[in-house]
Design a protein around this motif. Structure first.
Motif, PDB file in Angstrom:
ATOM      1  N   GLU A  55       1.283  -6.567   6.649  1.00  0.00           N
ATOM      2  CA  GLU A  55       2.560  -6.523   5.935  1.00  0.00           C
ATOM      3  C   GLU A  55       2.797  -5.135   5.330  1.00  0.00           C
ATOM      4  O   GLU A  55       3.906  -4.589   5.391  1.00  0.00           O
ATOM      5  CB  GLU A  55       2.531  -7.584   4.832  1.00  0.00           C
ATOM      6  CG  GLU A  55       3.866  -7.818   4.163  1.00  0.00           C
ATOM      7  CD  GLU A  55       3.700  -8.609   2.861  1.00  0.00           C
ATOM      8  OE1 GLU A  55       2.814  -9.496   2.812  1.00  0.00           O
ATOM      9  OE2 GLU A  55       4.430  -8.313   1.903  1.00  0.00           O
ATOM     10  N   LEU A  56       1.738  -4.558   4.775  1.00  0.00           N
ATOM     11  CA  LEU A  56       1.867  -3.211   4.203  1.00  0.00           C
ATOM     12  C   LEU A  56       2.294  -2.210   5.282  1.00  0.00           C
ATOM     13  O   LEU A  56       3.170  -1.377   5.065  1.00  0.00           O
ATOM     14  CB  LEU A  56       0.533  -2.772   3.591  1.00  0.00           C
ATOM     15  CG  LEU A  56       0.512  -1.336   3.057  1.00  0.00           C
ATOM     16  CD1 LEU A  56       1.408  -1.195   1.828  1.00  0.00           C
ATOM     17  CD2 LEU A  56      -0.906  -0.878   2.738  1.00  0.00           C
ATOM     18  N   ARG A  57       1.699  -2.326   6.443  1.00  0.00           N
ATOM     19  CA  ARG A  57       2.063  -1.418   7.534  1.00  0.00           C
ATOM     20  C   ARG A  57       3.525  -1.626   7.928  1.00  0.00           C
ATOM     21  O   ARG A  57       4.274  -0.673   8.110  1.00  0.00           O
ATOM     22  CB  ARG A  57       1.130  -1.642   8.727  1.00  0.00           C
ATOM     23  CG  ARG A  57      -0.275  -1.077   8.522  1.00  0.00           C
ATOM     24  CD  ARG A  57      -1.220  -1.509   9.630  1.00  0.00           C
ATOM     25  NE  ARG A  57      -2.501  -0.809   9.602  1.00  0.00           N
ATOM     26  CZ  ARG A  57      -3.540  -1.154   8.857  1.00  0.00           C
ATOM     27  NH1 ARG A  57      -3.463  -2.201   8.050  1.00  0.00           N
ATOM     28  NH2 ARG A  57      -4.657  -0.469   8.912  1.00  0.00           N
ATOM     29  N   ARG A  99       7.259  -1.247  14.970  1.00  0.00           N
ATOM     30  CA  ARG A  99       7.240  -2.580  14.366  1.00  0.00           C
ATOM     31  C   ARG A  99       6.951  -3.637  15.426  1.00  0.00           C
ATOM     32  O   ARG A  99       6.070  -4.481  15.257  1.00  0.00           O
ATOM     33  CB  ARG A  99       8.600  -2.857  13.696  1.00  0.00           C
ATOM     34  CG  ARG A  99       8.821  -4.308  13.292  1.00  0.00           C
ATOM     35  CD  ARG A  99      10.142  -4.489  12.551  1.00  0.00           C
ATOM     36  NE  ARG A  99      10.122  -3.769  11.284  1.00  0.00           N
ATOM     37  CZ  ARG A  99       9.612  -4.254  10.151  1.00  0.00           C
ATOM     38  NH1 ARG A  99       9.098  -5.474  10.126  1.00  0.00           N
ATOM     39  NH2 ARG A  99       9.609  -3.550   9.048  1.00  0.00           N
ATOM     40  N   ASP A 103       5.196  -1.836  -5.048  1.00  0.00           N
ATOM     41  CA  ASP A 103       5.693  -2.749  -4.006  1.00  0.00           C
ATOM     42  C   ASP A 103       5.184  -2.383  -2.612  1.00  0.00           C
ATOM     43  O   ASP A 103       5.565  -3.000  -1.628  1.00  0.00           O
ATOM     44  CB  ASP A 103       7.228  -2.768  -4.012  1.00  0.00           C
ATOM     45  CG  ASP A 103       7.830  -1.415  -3.655  1.00  0.00           C
ATOM     46  OD1 ASP A 103       7.051  -0.449  -3.407  1.00  0.00           O
ATOM     47  OD2 ASP A 103       9.067  -1.302  -3.600  1.00  0.00           O
ATOM     48  N   GLY A 104       4.343  -1.379  -2.525  1.00  0.00           N
ATOM     49  CA  GLY A 104       3.740  -1.054  -1.238  1.00  0.00           C
ATOM     50  C   GLY A 104       4.413   0.088  -0.487  1.00  0.00           C
ATOM     51  O   GLY A 104       3.918   0.499   0.559  1.00  0.00           O
ATOM     52  N   MET A 105       5.534   0.598  -0.986  1.00  0.00           N
ATOM     53  CA  MET A 105       6.181   1.697  -0.277  1.00  0.00           C
ATOM     54  C   MET A 105       5.396   2.990  -0.508  1.00  0.00           C
ATOM     55  O   MET A 105       5.095   3.349  -1.654  1.00  0.00           O
ATOM     56  CB  MET A 105       7.635   1.875  -0.759  1.00  0.00           C
ATOM     57  CG  MET A 105       8.525   0.653  -0.523  1.00  0.00           C
ATOM     58  SD  MET A 105       8.512   0.053   1.188  1.00  0.00           S
ATOM     59  CE  MET A 105       9.343   1.396   2.030  1.00  0.00           C
ATOM     60  N   TYR A 136       3.920   6.084   9.723  1.00  0.00           N
ATOM     61  CA  TYR A 136       4.577   5.521   8.539  1.00  0.00           C
ATOM     62  C   TYR A 136       5.507   6.555   7.926  1.00  0.00           C
ATOM     63  O   TYR A 136       5.233   7.751   7.984  1.00  0.00           O
ATOM     64  CB  TYR A 136       3.516   5.076   7.512  1.00  0.00           C
ATOM     65  CG  TYR A 136       2.457   4.211   8.138  1.00  0.00           C
ATOM     66  CD1 TYR A 136       2.772   2.914   8.580  1.00  0.00           C
ATOM     67  CD2 TYR A 136       1.177   4.693   8.378  1.00  0.00           C
ATOM     68  CE1 TYR A 136       1.819   2.136   9.219  1.00  0.00           C
ATOM     69  CE2 TYR A 136       0.222   3.914   9.015  1.00  0.00           C
ATOM     70  CZ  TYR A 136       0.539   2.634   9.436  1.00  0.00           C
ATOM     71  OH  TYR A 136      -0.397   1.871  10.072  1.00  0.00           O
ATOM     72  N   LYS A 168       5.981  -2.674   6.240  1.00  0.00           N
ATOM     73  CA  LYS A 168       6.896  -2.169   5.209  1.00  0.00           C
ATOM     74  C   LYS A 168       7.214  -0.691   5.404  1.00  0.00           C
ATOM     75  O   LYS A 168       8.290  -0.218   5.052  1.00  0.00           O
ATOM     76  CB  LYS A 168       6.220  -2.304   3.833  1.00  0.00           C
ATOM     77  CG  LYS A 168       6.717  -3.439   2.982  1.00  0.00           C
ATOM     78  CD  LYS A 168       5.960  -3.402   1.659  1.00  0.00           C
ATOM     79  CE  LYS A 168       6.249  -4.590   0.807  1.00  0.00           C
ATOM     80  NZ  LYS A 168       7.469  -4.633   0.110  1.00  0.00           N
ATOM     81  N   ASN A 169       6.217   0.052   5.919  1.00  0.00           N
ATOM     82  CA  ASN A 169       6.337   1.509   5.938  1.00  0.00           C
ATOM     83  C   ASN A 169       6.512   2.095   7.338  1.00  0.00           C
ATOM     84  O   ASN A 169       6.572   3.309   7.496  1.00  0.00           O
ATOM     85  CB  ASN A 169       5.073   2.119   5.309  1.00  0.00           C
ATOM     86  CG  ASN A 169       4.992   1.868   3.819  1.00  0.00           C
ATOM     87  OD1 ASN A 169       5.710   2.505   3.050  1.00  0.00           O
ATOM     88  ND2 ASN A 169       4.156   0.918   3.421  1.00  0.00           N
TER      89      ASN A 169
END
Ligand code: FES
Ligand code: FES
Lengths: 789, 157
Positions: free
Chosen positions: A384-386, A410, A297-299, A333, A388-389
């Motif tokens: 979006e990946l960035r 963010r 899920d990208g985490m 991150y 998320k973390n």
């Protein structure tokens, strides 16, 4: 005196938060501002330096007799003539004032001369005969770690090793991406050359007027080497033509003082551009190996980084740079598990040290490329990946440090995405200057592809690892011929960033005066610390604000005592319109309360920090500033030529004390980052700088730099003056990585090394490869090298 | 060797070293240190002056070549209380940081505006491509040129 001692005030009424005009603007636009290279005093001599042409050699003999016999030559010195201490350095004194038995890099000073004119001094330097026995040189950072490598330093070749273990470094992930990255050696290239004037004084001491970043650190390093107590080595700031880290280390300071004391005459030394490349430290070249693991899920799950920095021949600020690179290696991150192993080595390359971004620039190139790679592997949008973390207040860093202050990462990235995009008019309808190669008339935009890349990064503000980082300021309030005048005395150095303007804004805000006079920065007041690590807005600003508030306290006490002895005041005291009010009742006129004048000296300190332990755990950094950049580029796919179309920068500054000044930092920082991405690299051939000129070392010109769109994020830092954070480095950290990402987007190539060359872009040279991560040196924990002894 | 030239409307002379550049003569012999030296190779434009009305890098001109000729430097532009519109525009636009490049840029901008009263962004970038600035990223320098062009346009009839 040849130096402007007071700087007249412009921008009356400009308080904190407004875009005040520069206090030094008028002399600068008139060409009247005196930089170090403009200093002149009657009867001064000119100094010149003899430098080693070899990266590693034994100095068998130095013969200055030929030089001394030349017309106009007054003095010459070698290591044998040094009167006192022989070595200097920022925290660790390992750099010889003049080479003793060996030279450790090409460009190391071996002898100095003084003559009546600069030409005579240069000719004399060329006539000094040095007999060298050339020794094997270590000119590659990985070679420095081989067991059979000759030791560059007396302590071996490991300058510092930092190991940070976080969570379970063996933790498994669904997806891994792996990368190897290289960053070339960048030069700060401030336009103003290294320069200063040493004047021997009647008391046996010396006054040095010099372009520098930290007067008191210079003083501390000079005094033992000229055999004088610090009180007899007085430093005064000469105008500074940019710094960016290049002036953090001592360069001509000790040499000019030695020659002045030996001859009894003022001695000026100015480096030409070529000598400037040899005369200051550079940005650390880096090799970085990263494995990033994430859940489907990208985490992020795990980040394993091995990084190697080339510290060159002497220590300089390398211990702090490798700490920074290591602590920021995973990027901004949250990652629950990590193993970061950072090593800085000594080599016979030119010494590396401070440059804007200080370790965070190099790792940003790697961590942002990894995030893009991971996004591709997960088939996810890179932004979006960035998001998320991304780090936030309360996040735990790999060092175990918890971010208690502001961390609007963010918002910084979201605002960056929302910045306006440039127009995408087809090539045929555009001015050819706006096409890749167009300005050089070699491209017409036939096979041009556009790419977009993002980078997010962060960095510490002020000094870390338990350093007692302080800043002193003195403020005096008195009655002048035209009303109330506040005079500020701080040793904080203006390098062009606009600090003095901000300090004047603070005084106006705190004391309600219009006229602010700033004394020249010198060692007659206590240390303000260095103009580096984006720290002076907070540190010098904090000291000036504290001194103002003390002066205000005295003023209120005097007002209360004089107006209503014994009576109850109608409310809390405040300043307005040149009067002191108690509630709504005016109880005194400020101008009438200043006999005698009021003065206060205060020292500001940020919150204490703590060193890392053996597992790299601790509380090393004071606060963090985040930056994001979007780069839009066009690449001519046939020619490998690039036109950066637009840079969009967003920076988190806590509070913008002078918003236009912040914009200037974003724009200028973006330009330096673009330079590292595309143009700027010191080329070393067997340890020697092969391109020590602006003809061969390419700085971005106005044709290389696109328009910059920017936005400022203000989320106040708790406990910091006005909620401010530093401003100077945010854009530089991310710009290189953003441009590289955009180039990858346009070309589909890996581009694992910056600066990216045309050959890389058309695929003549492939991505850089490595036989595997550099070995881990056998040295204890994360402590600074000087504790290894 | 003795060199005589007209600087900013005044005849000046100095005994200079034969290899001396015009830049060195202006700075070291005539005390006009507003003209800067950042490379001595014609790469940075910090040393820009006018020689008989033409924009030149004074580091690339021998003092001897300037014998008997007219030189104008940054000092000819304005003075305290009466800034040249280009100088005022640099302040207003925030185009000055360390300021080391500023005199050279101002001379180059003033020269551009002599030839083109309302240059486009592209013309500005091309005209100023011989001047390096390490601090500003050039954005506010482009802004300053527009400010100056507007200001000078207002003054002209
Ligand atoms: S000093 Fe003349 S162009 Fe740089
Ligand atoms: S303002 Fe510093 S070089 Fe331009």
């Amino acid at each position: 005196m040849p130096v402007t001692d007071r700087i007249a005030e412009a921008g009356k009424g400009a308080i904190v938060g407004v875009s005040a005009p520069r206090v030094d603007g008028t002399p600068k636009v008139l060409g009247e501002f005196a930089y170090g290279s403009d200093l002149w005093v009657e009867g001064m001599l000119h100094g010149a330096t003899v430098r080693s042409p070899h990266p590693s050699a034994r100095v068998r003999h130095v013969d200055v007799s030929g030089a001394l016999a030349m017309p106009g030559v007054r003095h010459a010195m070698t290591a044998a003539d040094l009167p006192a201490g022989r070595r200097y350095g920022l925290d660790y004194a390992d750099q010889p004032v003049l080479a003793e038995d060996v030279v450790r890099y090409a460009g190391e000073p071996v002898a100095i001369v003084a003559a009546d004119s600069a030409e005579e001094a240069r000719a004399a330097a060329a006539a000094v005969r040095v007999d060298y026995e050339v020794l094997p040189a270590v000119t590659d950072m990985e070679a420095a770690l081989r067991p059979d490598a000759p030791p560059v330093s007396e302590r071996g070749n490991v300058l510092r090793h930092v190991r940070i273990e976080h969570g379970d470094p063996e933790a498994e992930a669904d997806v891994w991406v792996e990368g190897y990255y290289e960053v070339g050696m960048q030069d700060q290239a401030p336009l103003g050359p290294e320069a200063g004037l040493a004047i021997p004084a009647a008391d046996g001491g010396v006054d040095l007027y010099v372009s520098t970043q930290w007067l008191h650190s210079d003083q501390k390093q000079i005094a033992p080497c000229v055999g004088l107590p610090e009180s007899k080595v007085r430093l005064h700031l000469a105008g500074v033509g940019g710094a960016f880290g290049a002036r953090e280390d001592v360069h001509m300071h000790i040499h000019a003082c030695l020659l002045a004391l030996a001859t009894g005459r003022p001695v000026k030394m100015t480096y030409g551009r070529e000598e400037s490349f040899f005369g200051h430290v550079h940005r650390h070249p880096a090799r970085i190996w990263v494995r990033t693991g994430a859940r489907r899920d990208g985490m992020l799950v795990n980040c394993r980084v091995r990084l190697l920095l080339d510290g060159g021949a002497y220590t300089s600020s390398s211990p702090a740079v490798v700490l920074n690179a290591s602590t920021f290696a995973p990027g901004p991150y949250e990652v629950p598990n990590a193993l970061i192993e950072g090593t800085c080595v000594y080599t016979n390359n030119p010494p590396a040290g401070a440059m804007r971004g200080f370790g965070a620039v190099q790792v940003c190139v790697a961590h942002e490329a990894q995030m893009d790679r991971l996004a591709a592997a997960l088939d996810m949008d890179p932004v979006e990946l960035r998001l998320k973390n991304v780090l936030h207040t309360g996040s735990v860093l790999p060092t175990g440090q918890v971010i208690h202050g502001s961390a609007p990462a963010r918002e910084v990235l979201e605002r960056c995405v929302a910045l306006p995009m440039p127009s995408d008019l087809p090539a045929a309808f555009r001015d050819r200057v706006t096409l890749p190669g167009g300005a050089g008339n070699v491209g017409r935009g036939e096979h041009v592809r556009r790419g977009v890349g993002y980078a997010l990064g962060y960095k510490n503000i002020a000094y870390s690892e338990g350093y007692d980082d302080s800043s002193e300021a003195r403020v005096r309030l008195e009655r002048g011929p035209h009303g109330v005048v506040a005079t500020v005395h701080s040793a904080a150095v203006e390098v062009g960033q606009g600090l003095q303007t901000v300090l004047a804004q603070i005084v106006r805000t705190e004391l309600g005066v219009d006229e602010v006079v700033q004394m020249g920065a010198d060692t007659e007041v206590g240390s303000a610390g260095s103009t580096s690590a984006s720290r002076q807005t907070v540190m010098a600003g904090g000291a000036v604000a504290a001194a103002c508030s003390r002066v205000r306290e005295h003023l209120f006490a005097r007002a209360a005592a004089r107006s209503h002895a014994g009576a109850t005041l109608a409310g809390p005291l405040r300043l307005a319109d040149g009067r002191v009010f108690a509630g709504d009742v005016a109880i005194g006129v400020v101008a009438d309360l200043l006999d005698p004048p009021l003065e206060a000296t205060e020292v500001y300190r940020h919150r204490p920090t703590a060193r890392l332990d053996g597992r790299g755990q601790g509380d090393p950094h004071v606060m963090f500033a985040f930056g994001a950049m979007r780069a839009v580029v066009e690449v001519d796919l046939d020619l490998g030529l690039v036109r950066v179309v637009q840079l969009g920068g967003v920076q988190d500054v806590g509070k913008a004390l002078n918003p236009r000044g912040v914009e200037g930092q974003i724009e200028g920082g973006a330009a330096q980052g673009l330079g590292l991405a595309l143009l700027e690299e010191i080329q070393l051939r067997d340890g020697k700088i092969a391109n020590a000129s602006f003809t061969d070392y390419l700085l971005p010109t106005i044709l290389d730099m696109p328009p910059v769109v920017s936005a400022i994020v203000e989320e106040p830092e708790p406990g910091s003056p006005y909620g401010a954070k530093g401003v100077g480095e945010g854009a530089t950290i991310v710009a290189t990585a953003a441009v590289a990402a955009a180039l990858r987007d346009a070309t589909g190539r890996e581009l694992s090394r910056v600066p990216v060359t045309p050959d890389d872009l058309v695929g003549i040279s492939g991505p850089r490869t490595s036989a595997g991560p550099a070995p881990i040196p056998d040295v204890p924990g994360p402590r600074p090298v000087y504790e290894y002894r | 060797m003795l060199i005589r030239l007209n600087v900013n409307g005044e005849w000046r002379e100095a005994d200079v070293w034969p290899g001396s550049s015009l830049l060195a003569m202006l700075r070291d012999d005539l005390g006009l240190w507003g003209t800067k030296n950042a490379c001595e190779q014609g790469e940075c434009g910090s040393c820009s002056v006018w020689l008989d009305g033409d924009l030149v890098c004074s580091c690339l001109v021998l003092a001897a070549q300037a014998e008997g000729r007219m030189v104008e430097t940054v000092e000819s532009l304005g003075r305290e209380g009466a800034l040249h519109p280009v100088q005022a525009a640099f302040l207003e636009a925030g185009a000055v940081q360390c300021g080391f490049c500023t005199p050279g840029f101002e001379v180059a901008v003033a020269d551009l505006l002599r030839h083109d009263a309302h240059p486009t962004d592209e013309t500005i970038r091309e005209a100023l491509s011989g001047n390096l600035c390490r601090c500003t990223g050039y954005q506010k320098i482009v802004d300053a040129v527009h400010v100056a062009a507007d200001r000078m346009g207002e003054v002209a009839p």
